[in-house]
Design a protein around this motif. Structure first.
Motif, PDB file in Angstrom:
ATOM      1  N   UNK A  43      43.779  46.132  52.207  1.00 12.48           N
ATOM      2  CA  UNK A  43      44.139  45.471  53.460  1.00 12.48           C
ATOM      3  C   UNK A  43      45.546  44.891  53.414  1.00 12.48           C
ATOM      4  N   UNK A  44      45.907  44.278  52.306  1.00 13.76           N
ATOM      5  CA  UNK A  44      47.240  43.689  52.187  1.00 13.76           C
ATOM      6  C   UNK A  44      48.316  44.759  52.346  1.00 13.76           C
ATOM      7  N   UNK A  45      48.110  45.901  51.706  1.00 13.68           N
ATOM      8  CA  UNK A  45      49.100  46.981  51.815  1.00 13.68           C
ATOM      9  C   UNK A  45      49.122  47.536  53.236  1.00 13.68           C
ATOM     10  N   UNK A  46      47.956  47.698  53.830  1.00 15.77           N
ATOM     11  CA  UNK A  46      47.883  48.282  55.172  1.00 15.77           C
ATOM     12  C   UNK A  46      48.586  47.404  56.203  1.00 15.77           C
ATOM     13  N   UNK A  47      48.499  46.090  56.029  1.00 15.46           N
ATOM     14  CA  UNK A  47      49.084  45.168  57.002  1.00 15.46           C
ATOM     15  C   UNK A  47      50.614  45.212  57.013  1.00 15.46           C
ATOM     16  N   UNK A  56      45.066  45.103  61.806  1.00 11.77           N
ATOM     17  CA  UNK A  56      43.774  45.550  61.291  1.00 11.77           C
ATOM     18  C   UNK A  56      43.034  46.458  62.264  1.00 11.77           C
ATOM     19  N   UNK A  57      43.223  46.234  63.579  1.00 10.86           N
ATOM     20  CA  UNK A  57      42.477  47.024  64.556  1.00 10.86           C
ATOM     21  C   UNK A  57      43.262  48.239  65.057  1.00 10.86           C
ATOM     22  N   UNK A  58      44.439  48.483  64.497  1.00 13.22           N
ATOM     23  CA  UNK A  58      45.235  49.644  64.890  1.00 13.22           C
ATOM     24  C   UNK A  58      44.981  50.817  63.942  1.00 13.22           C
ATOM     25  N   UNK A  59      44.793  51.995  64.486  1.00 14.21           N
ATOM     26  CA  UNK A  59      44.689  53.191  63.655  1.00 14.21           C
ATOM     27  C   UNK A  59      46.100  53.708  63.353  1.00 14.21           C
ATOM     28  N   UNK A  74      40.931  53.613  47.528  1.00 15.61           N
ATOM     29  CA  UNK A  74      41.120  52.269  48.074  1.00 15.61           C
ATOM     30  C   UNK A  74      40.609  51.167  47.151  1.00 15.61           C
ATOM     31  N   UNK A  75      39.730  51.498  46.235  1.00 18.16           N
ATOM     32  CA  UNK A  75      39.157  50.481  45.355  1.00 18.16           C
ATOM     33  C   UNK A  75      40.110  50.068  44.239  1.00 18.16           C
ATOM     34  N   UNK A  80      46.398  56.775  51.477  1.00 22.09           N
ATOM     35  CA  UNK A  80      44.995  56.384  51.340  1.00 22.09           C
ATOM     36  C   UNK A  80      44.571  55.352  52.378  1.00 22.09           C
ATOM     37  N   UNK A  81      45.531  54.762  53.114  1.00 21.47           N
ATOM     38  CA  UNK A  81      45.166  53.765  54.127  1.00 21.47           C
ATOM     39  C   UNK A  81      45.333  54.301  55.545  1.00 21.47           C
ATOM     40  N   UNK A  82      45.869  55.527  55.691  1.00 22.21           N
ATOM     41  CA  UNK A  82      46.135  56.090  57.011  1.00 22.21           C
ATOM     42  C   UNK A  82      44.890  56.739  57.609  1.00 22.21           C
ATOM     43  N   UNK A  83      44.923  56.939  58.925  1.00 17.05           N
ATOM     44  CA  UNK A  83      43.780  57.505  59.638  1.00 17.05           C
ATOM     45  C   UNK A  83      43.981  58.957  60.054  1.00 17.05           C
TER      46      UNK A  83
END
Length: 395
Positions: free
Chosen positions: A198-202, A207-210, A192-193, A284-287
């Motif tokens: 965050x931009x990609x995840x959105x 932000x609060x959704x898994x 993630x570094x 890398x951004x998934x839960x």
């Protein structure tokens, strides 16, 4: 040793798991000192000949066909003609290593004409995919698989489950079949570094959704419909703070209709095909990664998730329970049970510490059991065994 490999897909042409398998196995085989020529199919603007990670890749032109089987016949004709020239001009070769029945006709012909032992890697069987043989098309493919297995000096499969399936379905003696797991290169996955996380995840969730995801071919046997049927339970338990992302191509429209019928369409995202570069970032951004297959010889996508350090939930079919150790490196659930699948997913989403432990142990397991270097050495040992046996028999 000189190895002639045949595969109907090779990166950047990716249809299923074979492309990634051959694309990662053979560089390691080359590192062990073997020379590998790989015959595969043309793809876009990719060169017809190039050296990729030490592999001499030859892409052949294939004439269009009236249907898929006509195209497969044309492909084998092209592979056979090109392979014949290669064996004549650059031989002798020690082995032919072919991947699945689709390239079997060319591999068998080359074996007999040039008297070169054939290794068959069988990644799946038609009977296994469909839980039996139910129509003429399936019987036709099964016949091709039977001959492919019969003509091989040895057979390689990706799990102990597949060893039993090949023995049962293709009538191959157990001692003719070697188990070599699939592998992964975990160092290829970003962390993630290295990008705007965050931009990609959105692009996929708030932000609060898994994020719970599936990646792979969209077919009935992959069980994505089971995931969608589990989704209402998960949405309720997570107070609606969850998003289901389905990545891949295939039979998507029936799944979209199912999502609408279940009233969960606002919680689902169907991305279609996703390039590897984006997929690596997405993982890398998934839960939670979910693979609820109804049939699965191995499940290399599980290793992809291990490498991306995403906790994994799978069904208890095929080779998946060999890859995922229940409650140690992931969660194994009852196949075709939306209730069991929902329970497994919620264990991960509702207990971050437990999920972190699964991820850490799964990542270590990649080094212990699924390193391509180790798996290439096992494959090389099979090559050397066949070469010794070949010297001892008249042909």
């Amino acid at each position: 040793m000189r190895i002639l490999a045949l595969a109907w897909e090779f990166p950047p042409r990716i249809v299923g798991g074979i492309a990634r398998h051959v694309g990662e196995l053979y560089p390691e085989i080359v590192q062990l000192g073997h020379h590998v020529d790989l015959l595969t199919v043309e793809f876009g603007q990719t060169p017809y000949y190039e050296v990729v990670d030490g592999i001499h890749v030859h892409r052949v032109r294939v004439m269009p066909g009236h249907d898929f089987f006509h195209w497969v016949g044309n492909m084998n004709n092209s592979l056979g003609q090109y392979g014949g020239k290669l064996l004549s001009q650059e031989g002798p070769f020690d082995l032919i290593h072919a991947h699945d029945w689709l390239v079997g006709d060319a591999a068998i012909a080359l074996k007999h004409i040039f008297r070169v032992p054939l290794i068959a890697t069988i990644h799946a069987t038609e009977a296994g995919r469909h839980n039996g043989l139910h129509n003429s098309t399936q019987h036709y493919i099964h016949g091709k698989e039977l001959r492919f297995a019969h003509e091989a000096w040895r057979i390689i499969v990706c799990s102990r489950y597949m060893q039993q399936e090949v023995e049962r379905s293709l009538r191959s003696p157990n001692d003719k079949v070697d188990v070599v797991y699939n592998g992964i290169r975990p160092e290829k996955k970003p962390n993630r570094s290295t990008f705007d996380y965050l931009d990609f995840r959105r692009r996929f969730a708030k932000d609060d959704e898994q994020i719970v995801y599936y990646v792979g071919r969209i077919t009935y046997e992959k069980g994505v419909q089971v995931l969608l049927r589990a989704a209402p339970y998960i949405i309720k338990a997570m107070d609606r703070l969850v998003k289901f992302v389905v990545i891949g191509t295939g039979q998507i429209e029936p799944l979209k209709k199912l999502a609408t019928d279940l009233g969960i369409q606002d919680y689902c995202c169907f991305t279609g095909f996703m390039p590897d570069e984006d997929l690596n970032l997405f993982q890398s951004i998934a839960d939670c990664a979910v693979f609820p297959s109804l049939y699965e010889p191995f499940g290399i996508v599980v290793l992809e998730s291990f490498a991306a350090q995403v906790p994994v939930v799978v069904s208890d079919v095929g080779g998946l329970p060999e890859v995922v150790q229940h409650r140690t490196t992931g969660i194994v659930t009852q196949a075709n049970s939306s209730t069991s699948l929902a329970t497994g997913i919620l264990q991960i989403l509702q207990d971050p510490e437990f999920a972190k432990g699964l991820v850490d142990r799964a990542y270590q397991d990649l080094q212990d059991r699924f390193s391509w270097g180790q798996l290439a050495s096992e494959t090389s040992n099979i090559y050397e065994r066949i070469a010794k046996e070949r010297q001892m028999v008249a042909w």
